[in-house]
Design a protein around this motif. Structure first.
Motif, short mmCIF file in Angstrom:
data_model
loop_
_atom_site.label_atom_id
_atom_site.label_comp_id
_atom_site.label_asym_id
_atom_site.label_seq_id
_atom_site.Cartn_x
_atom_site.Cartn_y
_atom_site.Cartn_z
N ALA A 45 0.86 -1.20 0.00
CA ALA A 45 0.00 0.00 0.00
C ALA A 45 0.89 1.24 0.00
N GLN A 100 -1.28 -0.95 -4.23
CA GLN A 100 -2.45 -0.13 -3.89
C GLN A 100 -2.04 1.34 -3.79
N MET A 138 -6.07 10.23 -1.04
CA MET A 138 -6.74 10.95 0.05
C MET A 138 -6.91 12.42 -0.33
N MET A 188 -10.05 7.37 -0.88
CA MET A 188 -10.50 7.91 0.40
C MET A 188 -10.83 9.38 0.16
N MET A 209 -11.26 -2.13 6.45
CA MET A 209 -10.20 -1.35 7.08
C MET A 209 -9.93 -1.91 8.47
N PRO A 227 -9.06 5.07 8.37
CA PRO A 227 -8.36 5.52 7.15
C PRO A 227 -7.67 6.88 7.36
N PHE A 281 -3.90 7.31 7.51
CA PHE A 281 -2.45 7.31 7.74
C PHE A 281 -1.90 5.89 7.79
N GLY A 282 -0.62 5.77 7.46
CA GLY A 282 0.06 4.50 7.63
C GLY A 282 0.62 4.42 9.04
N GLY A 283 1.10 3.24 9.42
CA GLY A 283 1.78 3.07 10.70
C GLY A 283 0.88 3.05 11.92
N GLN A 284 -0.42 2.92 11.72
CA GLN A 284 -1.34 2.87 12.87
C GLN A 284 -1.44 1.47 13.45
N ASP A 338 -6.78 -4.03 5.35
CA ASP A 338 -5.83 -2.95 5.10
C ASP A 338 -5.64 -2.11 6.35
N GLY A 339 -4.39 -2.16 6.85
CA GLY A 339 -4.08 -1.29 8.00
C GLY A 339 -3.46 -2.10 9.13
N ALA A 368 -0.42 -3.94 2.86
CA ALA A 368 0.51 -3.51 3.92
C ALA A 368 1.37 -2.36 3.40
N GLY A 369 1.51 -1.35 4.25
CA GLY A 369 2.30 -0.18 3.86
C GLY A 369 3.61 -0.14 4.62
N SER A 370 3.53 0.29 5.89
CA SER A 370 4.77 0.49 6.68
C SER A 370 5.61 -0.77 6.78
C1 DX5 Z 1 -4.80 3.99 5.48
C2 DX5 Z 1 -4.48 3.28 4.19
C3 DX5 Z 1 -3.67 2.04 4.40
C4 DX5 Z 1 -2.35 2.34 5.08
C5 DX5 Z 1 -1.65 1.05 5.35
O1 DX5 Z 1 -5.75 4.99 5.23
O2 DX5 Z 1 -5.67 2.90 3.53
O3 DX5 Z 1 -3.42 1.42 3.13
O4 DX5 Z 1 -1.57 3.13 4.21
O5 DX5 Z 1 -0.47 1.39 6.02
P1 DX5 Z 1 0.04 0.42 7.20
O6 DX5 Z 1 0.21 -0.93 6.57
O7 DX5 Z 1 1.32 1.08 7.62
O8 DX5 Z 1 -1.02 0.44 8.25
#
Ligand code: DX5
Length: 237
Positions: free
Chosen positions: A7, A31, A35, A67, A140, A144, A146-149, A174-175, A195-197
């Motif tokens: 992500a 992905q 936003m 988003m 989710m 929605p 931010f990443g790293g939550q 996701d998240g 997955a992002g972070s």
């Molecule tokens: C949050 C995003 C997620 C987020 C995932 O609004 O939709 O895709 O970037 O990041 P991590 O995996 O770091 O939670």
């Protein structure tokens, strides 16, 4: 087989392009987190027209996670942007639910997959009347924006309950997906993990991160093989 999708939250097209190139060869999809600073307080790169030209150069399929408020107003640009899947948020249609039916036909008639995301507190039952047209239910596992939550554990109940009722309908989560949570979401039936972070901030790099997550897939969702499959595996001695 469970799928891992990186992500990407990008503030500029250059950042987006860089993050896409980093996952080529390790993932089939990526992905784009889009936003608008209104549906969520964060704001990212958000230019589907620019994508139309550039996405042809990428070796990954793109899903756009919108988003944004009033997604129906820019759906044509996203349909024409080269993405293969569009994810809209149910919550962005509240007060305009008739628009969901309108855009799902547009997206699918264009040959794209259509996914509807629900936030942690939104019950999957709100999707009831659209389920036959939704390709993927997107749940989710963080708020929605931010990443790293931190992963919200209660969503596991929602994923499991939904999959018990609709085992054939794909669910993407996701998240907060990482080595602590990947096994949990797969165990309750998640089909796609975004997955992002965990991927982009992994100490050993992107490839190692995706490989580590795929390790959980093997463990919790091993490929099903017939007798011939077993016959090829060395018997434990
Ligand atoms: C949050 C995003 C997620 C987020 C995932 O609004 O939709 O895709 O970037 O990041 P991590 O995996 O770091 O939670």
């Amino acid at each position: 087989m469970v799928e891992i999708i990186p992500a990407i939250i990008a503030k500029s097209f250059d950042e987006l392009h860089e993050k896409i190139k980093q996952v080529e060869g390790f993932a089939d999809w990526a992905q784009l987190d889009i936003m608008d600073g209104k549906f969520v307080s964060n704001k990212t790169w958000n230019n589907p027209v620019e994508l139309k030209v550039e996405s042809k150069k990428w070796k990954v399929k793109i899903e756009a996670h919108l988003m944004i408020m009033e997604p129906w107003k820019s759906i044509n640009e996203w349909i024409e942007s080269g993405v293969k899947r569009i994810i809209v948020h149910y919550e962005s249609f509240i007060g305009h639910l008739d628009k969901i039916g309108e855009i799902v036909d547009k997206v699918k008639n264009a040959g794209l997959e259509f996914s509807v995301a629900i936030n942690p507190a939104t019950p999957w039952s709100v999707l009831g009347s659209y389920l036959d047209k939704i390709d993927i239910v997107f749940m989710m596992t963080v708020e929605p924006g931010f990443g790293g939550q931190k992963f919200i554990e209660t969503v596991l109940l929602k994923v499991g309950d939904f999959k018990n009722n609709f085992p054939e309908k794909r669910v993407e989560v996701d998240g907060g997906i990482n080595v602590e949570t990947a096994g949990k979401v797969i165990a309750v039936g998640a089909d796609i993990l975004a997955a992002g972070s965990f991927i982009y901030k992994h100490r050993q790099g992107i490839g190692a991160a995706i490989k580590e997550l795929k390790g959980f897939v093997q463990k919790f969702d091993p490929p099903v093989g017939g007798d011939e499959f077993l016959a090829t595996k060395p018997l434990p001695h």
